[in-house]
Design an enzyme around this catalytic site. Structure first.
Site, PDB file in Angstrom:
ATOM      1  N   ALA A   1       0.871  -1.182   0.000  1.00  0.00           N
ATOM      2  CA  ALA A   1       0.000   0.000   0.000  1.00  0.00           C
ATOM      3  C   ALA A   1       0.904   1.227   0.000  1.00  0.00           C
ATOM      4  O   ALA A   1       2.087   1.124   0.339  1.00  0.00           O
ATOM      5  CB  ALA A   1      -0.862  -0.018   1.260  1.00  0.00           C
TER       6      ALA A   1
ATOM      7  N   GLY B   1       0.610  -5.103   0.681  1.00  0.00           N
ATOM      8  CA  GLY B   1      -0.531  -5.080  -0.233  1.00  0.00           C
ATOM      9  C   GLY B   1      -0.197  -5.634  -1.612  1.00  0.00           C
ATOM     10  O   GLY B   1      -1.083  -6.165  -2.297  1.00  0.00           O
TER      11      GLY B   1
ATOM     12  N   GLU C   1      -0.434  -9.253  -1.251  1.00  0.00           N
ATOM     13  CA  GLU C   1      -1.850  -9.572  -1.015  1.00  0.00           C
ATOM     14  C   GLU C   1      -2.646  -9.557  -2.324  1.00  0.00           C
ATOM     15  O   GLU C   1      -3.520 -10.402  -2.538  1.00  0.00           O
ATOM     16  CB  GLU C   1      -2.450  -8.581   0.001  1.00  0.00           C
TER      17      GLU C   1
ATOM     18  N   GLU D   1       4.323  -5.638   7.045  1.00  0.00           N
ATOM     19  CA  GLU D   1       3.517  -4.622   7.739  1.00  0.00           C
ATOM     20  C   GLU D   1       3.911  -4.478   9.206  1.00  0.00           C
ATOM     21  O   GLU D   1       3.841  -3.379   9.764  1.00  0.00           O
ATOM     22  CB  GLU D   1       2.022  -4.974   7.635  1.00  0.00           C
TER      23      GLU D   1
HETATM   24  C1  3H9 Z   1       0.589  -2.355   3.341  1.00  0.00           C
HETATM   25  O1  3H9 Z   1       0.834  -2.818   2.282  1.00  0.00           O
HETATM   26  C2  3H9 Z   1      -0.749  -2.464   4.012  1.00  0.00           C
HETATM   27  C3  3H9 Z   1      -1.601  -3.503   3.367  1.00  0.00           C
HETATM   28  O2  3H9 Z   1      -1.498  -4.725   4.042  1.00  0.00           O
HETATM   29  C4  3H9 Z   1      -3.078  -3.235   3.302  1.00  0.00           C
HETATM   30  C5  3H9 Z   1      -3.648  -1.933   3.480  1.00  0.00           C
HETATM   31  C6  3H9 Z   1      -5.139  -1.919   3.515  1.00  0.00           C
HETATM   32  N1  3H9 Z   1       4.622   3.475   0.154  1.00  0.00           N
HETATM   33  O3  3H9 Z   1      13.399   1.901   0.442  1.00  0.00           O
HETATM   34  P1  3H9 Z   1      13.769   2.662  -0.770  1.00  0.00           P
HETATM   35  C7  3H9 Z   1       9.360   4.945  -1.186  1.00  0.00           C
HETATM   36  S1  3H9 Z   1       1.765  -1.492   4.202  1.00  0.00           S
HETATM   37  C8  3H9 Z   1       5.092   4.697  -0.135  1.00  0.00           C
HETATM   38  O4  3H9 Z   1      14.801   3.720  -0.660  1.00  0.00           O
HETATM   39  P2  3H9 Z   1      14.884   0.257  -1.902  1.00  0.00           P
HETATM   40  C9  3H9 Z   1      10.451   5.299  -0.192  1.00  0.00           C
HETATM   41  O5  3H9 Z   1       9.966   6.182   0.794  1.00  0.00           O
HETATM   42  C10 3H9 Z   1       3.177  -1.466   3.116  1.00  0.00           C
HETATM   43  N2  3H9 Z   1       6.387   4.930  -0.452  1.00  0.00           N
HETATM   44  O6  3H9 Z   1      14.176   1.678  -1.968  1.00  0.00           O
HETATM   45  C11 3H9 Z   1      11.484   5.940  -1.101  1.00  0.00           C
HETATM   46  O7  3H9 Z   1      11.055   7.267  -1.376  1.00  0.00           O
HETATM   47  P3  3H9 Z   1      12.113   8.414  -1.649  1.00  0.00           P
HETATM   48  C12 3H9 Z   1       3.896  -2.748   3.084  1.00  0.00           C
HETATM   49  C13 3H9 Z   1       7.227   3.898  -0.460  1.00  0.00           C
HETATM   50  O8  3H9 Z   1      15.065  -0.176  -3.297  1.00  0.00           O
HETATM   51  C14 3H9 Z   1      11.363   5.125  -2.391  1.00  0.00           C
HETATM   52  O9  3H9 Z   1      10.076   4.513  -2.335  1.00  0.00           O
HETATM   53  N3  3H9 Z   1       5.091  -2.611   2.337  1.00  0.00           N
HETATM   54  C15 3H9 Z   1       6.801   2.602  -0.154  1.00  0.00           C
HETATM   55  O10 3H9 Z   1      16.042   0.304  -0.982  1.00  0.00           O
HETATM   56  C16 3H9 Z   1      12.416   4.060  -2.526  1.00  0.00           C
HETATM   57  O11 3H9 Z   1      12.418   3.264  -1.351  1.00  0.00           O
HETATM   58  C17 3H9 Z   1       6.254  -2.213   2.895  1.00  0.00           C
HETATM   59  O12 3H9 Z   1       6.334  -1.986   4.070  1.00  0.00           O
HETATM   60  C18 3H9 Z   1       5.446   2.395   0.168  1.00  0.00           C
HETATM   61  N4  3H9 Z   1       4.942   1.177   0.449  1.00  0.00           N
HETATM   62  O13 3H9 Z   1      13.822  -0.702  -1.209  1.00  0.00           O
HETATM   63  C19 3H9 Z   1       7.422  -2.081   1.968  1.00  0.00           C
HETATM   64  N5  3H9 Z   1       7.853   1.767  -0.228  1.00  0.00           N
HETATM   65  O14 3H9 Z   1      12.894   7.975  -2.816  1.00  0.00           O
HETATM   66  C20 3H9 Z   1       8.203  -0.834   2.272  1.00  0.00           C
HETATM   67  C21 3H9 Z   1       8.902   2.527  -0.588  1.00  0.00           C
HETATM   68  O15 3H9 Z   1      11.261   9.613  -1.824  1.00  0.00           O
HETATM   69  N6  3H9 Z   1       9.261  -0.616   1.343  1.00  0.00           N
HETATM   70  N7  3H9 Z   1       8.539   3.809  -0.732  1.00  0.00           N
HETATM   71  O16 3H9 Z   1      12.940   8.454  -0.385  1.00  0.00           O
HETATM   72  C22 3H9 Z   1      10.445  -1.248   1.371  1.00  0.00           C
HETATM   73  O17 3H9 Z   1      10.679  -2.136   2.157  1.00  0.00           O
HETATM   74  C23 3H9 Z   1      11.500  -0.805   0.406  1.00  0.00           C
HETATM   75  O18 3H9 Z   1      11.184   0.501   0.002  1.00  0.00           O
HETATM   76  C24 3H9 Z   1      11.656  -1.680  -0.867  1.00  0.00           C
HETATM   77  C25 3H9 Z   1      12.630  -0.979  -1.846  1.00  0.00           C
HETATM   78  C26 3H9 Z   1      12.221  -3.034  -0.455  1.00  0.00           C
HETATM   79  C27 3H9 Z   1      10.347  -1.848  -1.574  1.00  0.00           C
END
Ligand code: 3H9
Length: 691
Positions: free
Chosen positions: A66, A105, A108, A128
């Site tokens: 999400a 998400g 999911e 999450e």
């Molecule tokens: C969810 O899914 C809830 C659901 O169950 C249901 C809801 C109803 N959203 O980490 P990076 C941005 S909760 C918004 O440097 P990497 C991040 O801020 C979510 N922004 O890259 C950054 O921005 P900026 C569950 C996001 O390659 C840019 O993307 N998912 C999100 O080292 C690059 O990120 C997670 O918790 C997001 N979801 O790593 C996954 N994700 O460039 C969270 C990233 O402006 N994300 N951004 O600073 C991660 O673990 C890592 O970002 C990922 C990439 C592994 C994907």
């Protein structure tokens, strides 16, 4: 991207419809993505010429979850669950094609498809919990139906990203694609159609839940086994409850339970704090004055001066990242001991199955121990990790200046000393920087990158990039005594000692700090590290409780006694003798002892830290309040669910903190003098985040 909206495309490939998401950076499920996906599936479901649907992403990853930045804001349009309903009920097979990381998400959505194919480098997970949540789109319901309850509990409470091969073994991925993912996924979809394979709906398959129905104790056992790891956090328990519901309730009822848990958590302070830290960590690498396109200096070989605990730990970071390291010591014995420690650490990882024998050999193969300072001449970066004394540091830097190649970055691992004074020992202060690693340096992720007044921008950019490459969270800080982390710590340490003399019991102070969520109380921590650390061993006139204890031979756990008594297994108990030492010392100093409440202990330990943080911001030592939070969460064990000292301060209320500091100043003097910035913010009704 065309066809549906700016971020979603729907194109036919023969009789297969391909729905592509292109929403950089990580294809998160923003309102636009959800709206586009919903429309694309309505259209593809209705199109009778379409026999199967592939959902795939452009860019670096499959949907990473999400959109976290939308949480807490009013949302509009279709929800993730609406999209899932369309996918799951589609009258034709839906195949998710995964590369990069299918997280939260994103996974999911993929779990609502009938099949999942992935590249061999793909990963999947429900992380999450790391932002204080449960999956909110059926993750806790569909996951255990594929991987079983035990594995699901592990995955949702750890947030671990599961590599493709393991995901395939678990049944999360049906097929791994060699070569082009889009082509592989289309071929897979065609074969599903040709072979008339069923539309597998995970929600209908309850078999994997049976084991936990027969053995419901699995949940209690899991809670018990992980109690220490989950201490203080709300989200792990909520995740367990959601999976319990998967076992005990119908799919529909359990989905509602999951939704309720998600909603409660997403509105709570813990998840708010954890999301703050998620973004703060990423923000920390953004330095307005040093833009992302600043050229960096190539770092191909690293030199370390000093093979002690710090030097060895620092070396391991670079060896792990595949960079050759030369480690230099003045005497053979110290060099051998340092090298042996590194080898032992790797062997311990080997015995735990974290490294293979060839990994260990490769890492040790990159290490060159040496007694010759001159051998540092061809290093691109040299890090000094010698004894924390200015005269010794200066001597090292003078020598380095004489031999290091032009443009080499010369770094000090000092934790307190004036970097400009160190830099002045060289003819190239622009190349001198601080790289403050935290002990154990191969484990702790914080890296304070200290900029001196002359440090060149490209040296800063290089250090920040390198920090990330070795898996650290680098935070840029300015030059002052103790930088950011230790400056805040000094405030707490001062108050802890004062509270002790005023009558608080040391175990009460430890308990209050531990219950707040820190991994250890300050006295237990001192005992672990050795309370003689940094004290002059020849001092014959002890002038503090700490010095008195050292004088009595109570140097901490290593001597079986310190602030506490220890048994043979290092279990601690309170010491009457230490209580007496404290009482006598206070009496001798004319300090009256009194009962001190837990609340006062907490306020006196933590409010001055917030105040110091405000001073640090005012002086420009930290770029932003959230950088201070990252330093304390990553380097000092501040509970992430409280978001770091500055985030926490805003939850408490800056006015409340200011008022209390003023009261304490009246009683205890200028240690509590409020920072002008704090006064200004309160007067203007603003918070640190508005700076
Ligand atoms: C969810 O899914 C809830 C659901 O169950 C249901 C809801 C109803 N959203 O980490 P990076 C941005 S909760 C918004 O440097 P990497 C991040 O801020 C979510 N922004 O890259 C950054 O921005 P900026 C569950 C996001 O390659 C840019 O993307 N998912 C999100 O080292 C690059 O990120 C997670 O918790 C997001 N979801 O790593 C996954 N994700 O460039 C969270 C990233 O402006 N994300 N951004 O600073 C991660 O673990 C890592 O970002 C990922 C990439 C592994 C994907």
């Amino acid at each position: 991207m065309a066809s549906i909206n700016e971020v979603i495309d729907l194109s036919p490939k023969g009789d297969i419809a391909v729905v592509s998401v292109n929403s950089p950076p990580v294809n998160a499920l923003s309102a636009k993505v959800r709206e586009g996906l919903y429309k694309a599936f309505v259209s593809a479901n209705a199109d009778t010429s379409v026999r199967a649907i592939v959902v795939i992403c452009e860019g670096r990853t499959f949907i990473a979850g999400a959109d976290i930045s939308e949480f807490g804001k009013p949302s509009a349009g279709p929800t993730i669950r609406d999209i899932q309903d369309l996918l799951e009920a589609a009258p034709k097979p839906v195949i998710a094609a995964i590369h990069g990381t299918a997280l939260g998400g994103g996974l999911e959505v993929a779990l609502a498809a009938h099949y999942r194919v992935a590249t061999k480098s793909a990963k999947a997970g429900l992380p999450e919990v790391n932002i204080g949540l449960v999956p909110g789109a059926g993750g806790t319901q569909r996951l255990p139906r594929i991987v079983g309850v035990e594995t699901a509990l592990d995955l949702v409470t750890s947030g671990r990203h599961v590599p493709a091969q393991e995901a395939q073994r678990m049944g999360l991925f049906d097929h791994l694609v060699d070569g082009d993912l889009r082509e592989g996924a289309i071929a897979f979809a065609s074969s599903v159609v040709a072979e008339g394979k069923p539309l597998l709906r995970i929600r209908d398959n309850n078999e994997k839940l049976d084991a936990a129905k027969i053995f419901p104790e699995i949940f209690a056992e899991f809670r018990k086994a992980n109690a220490k790891r989950f201490r203080g956090f709300d989200a792990p328990e909520a995740n367990i409850q959601a999976i319990e519901a998967a076992v005990n309730e119908s799919f529909e009822v359990a989905m509602e339970i999951e939704r309720g848990l998600f909603r409660k958590l997403v509105a709570g302070t813990q998840s708010g704090a954890q999301r703050h830290v998620f973004f703060a960590e990423r923000q920390a690498s953004k330095i307005p004055e040093v833009p992302e396109d600043t050229p960096t200096r190539p770092i191909r070989k690293v030199g370390i001066v000093g093979a002690g605990t710090m030097g060895g730990g620092i070396a391991m970071n670079f060896l792990n990242a595949g960079l050759p390291v030369i480690i230099v010591e003045a005497d053979q014995g110290a060099l051998d001991r340092g090298t042996a420690t590194i080898q032992r650490n790797y062997e311990s990882s080997l015995s735990k199955g974290k490294l293979s024998p060839s990994d260990v050999a490769a890492r040790m193969g990159l290490l060159t121990p040496s007694l010759q300072f001159d051998e540092l001449a061809d290093c691109d970066l040299v890090i000094e990790a010698v004894f924390e004394r200015m005269d010794i540091k200066k001597e090292v830097f003078e020598k380095l200046d004489g031999i290091a190649k032009p443009g080499a970055i010369l770094a000090s691992n000092t934790s307190y000393l004036d970097l400009d004074e160190i830099a002045a020992a060289t003819s190239r202060p622009q190349d001198v920087i601080g790289l403050h690693f935290f002990s154990p340096a191969n484990v702790m992720t914080l890296l304070e990158v200290v900029r001196g007044s002359a440090t060149a921008k490209d040296a800063i950019a290089s250090a920040m990039t390198l920090g990330k490459k070795i898996g650290k969270v680098p935070v840029l800080v300015g030059n002052c005594h103790g930088f950011v982390g230790n400056r805040l710590l000094a405030q707490r340490q001062r108050e802890v000692q004062k509270l002790l003399l005023e009558g608080a019991k040391l175990w009460d102070i430890d308990r209050v700090i531990y219950d707040f969520g820190m991994p250890m109380g300050p006295f237990a921590m001192n005992d672990l590290a050795g309370i003689d650390l940094g004290l002059d061993p020849n001092n014959k006139t002890p002038n503090s409780v700490r010095e008195l204890l050292v004088h009595l031979g109570r140097r901490g756990q290593k001597t079986g006694a310190g602030y506490y008594d220890y048994d043979g297994n290092r279990n601690r108990s309170n010491s009457e003798l230490v209580e007496q030492v404290v009482r006598d010392f206070a009496a001798q100093r004319g300090i009256a002892q009194r009962e001190i409440s837990d609340e006062e202990i907490l306020e006196r330990c933590l409010y001055p830290m917030v105040n110091e943080g405000a001073k640090i911001l005012e002086e420009g030592i930290a770029l932003r309040a959230s950088d201070i939070d990252v330093v304390w969460v990553k380097g000092y064990g501040w509970p992430v669910y409280r978001g770091g000292p500055m985030h926490w301060a805003e939850l408490v209320g800056l006015k409340r903190i200011l008022d209390r500091l003023r009261e304490l100043q009246k009683i205890h003097g200028d240690d509590f003098k409020p920072a002008p910035l704090l006064e200004r913010l309160v007067a203007e009704g603003r918070g640190f985040k508005t700076l």
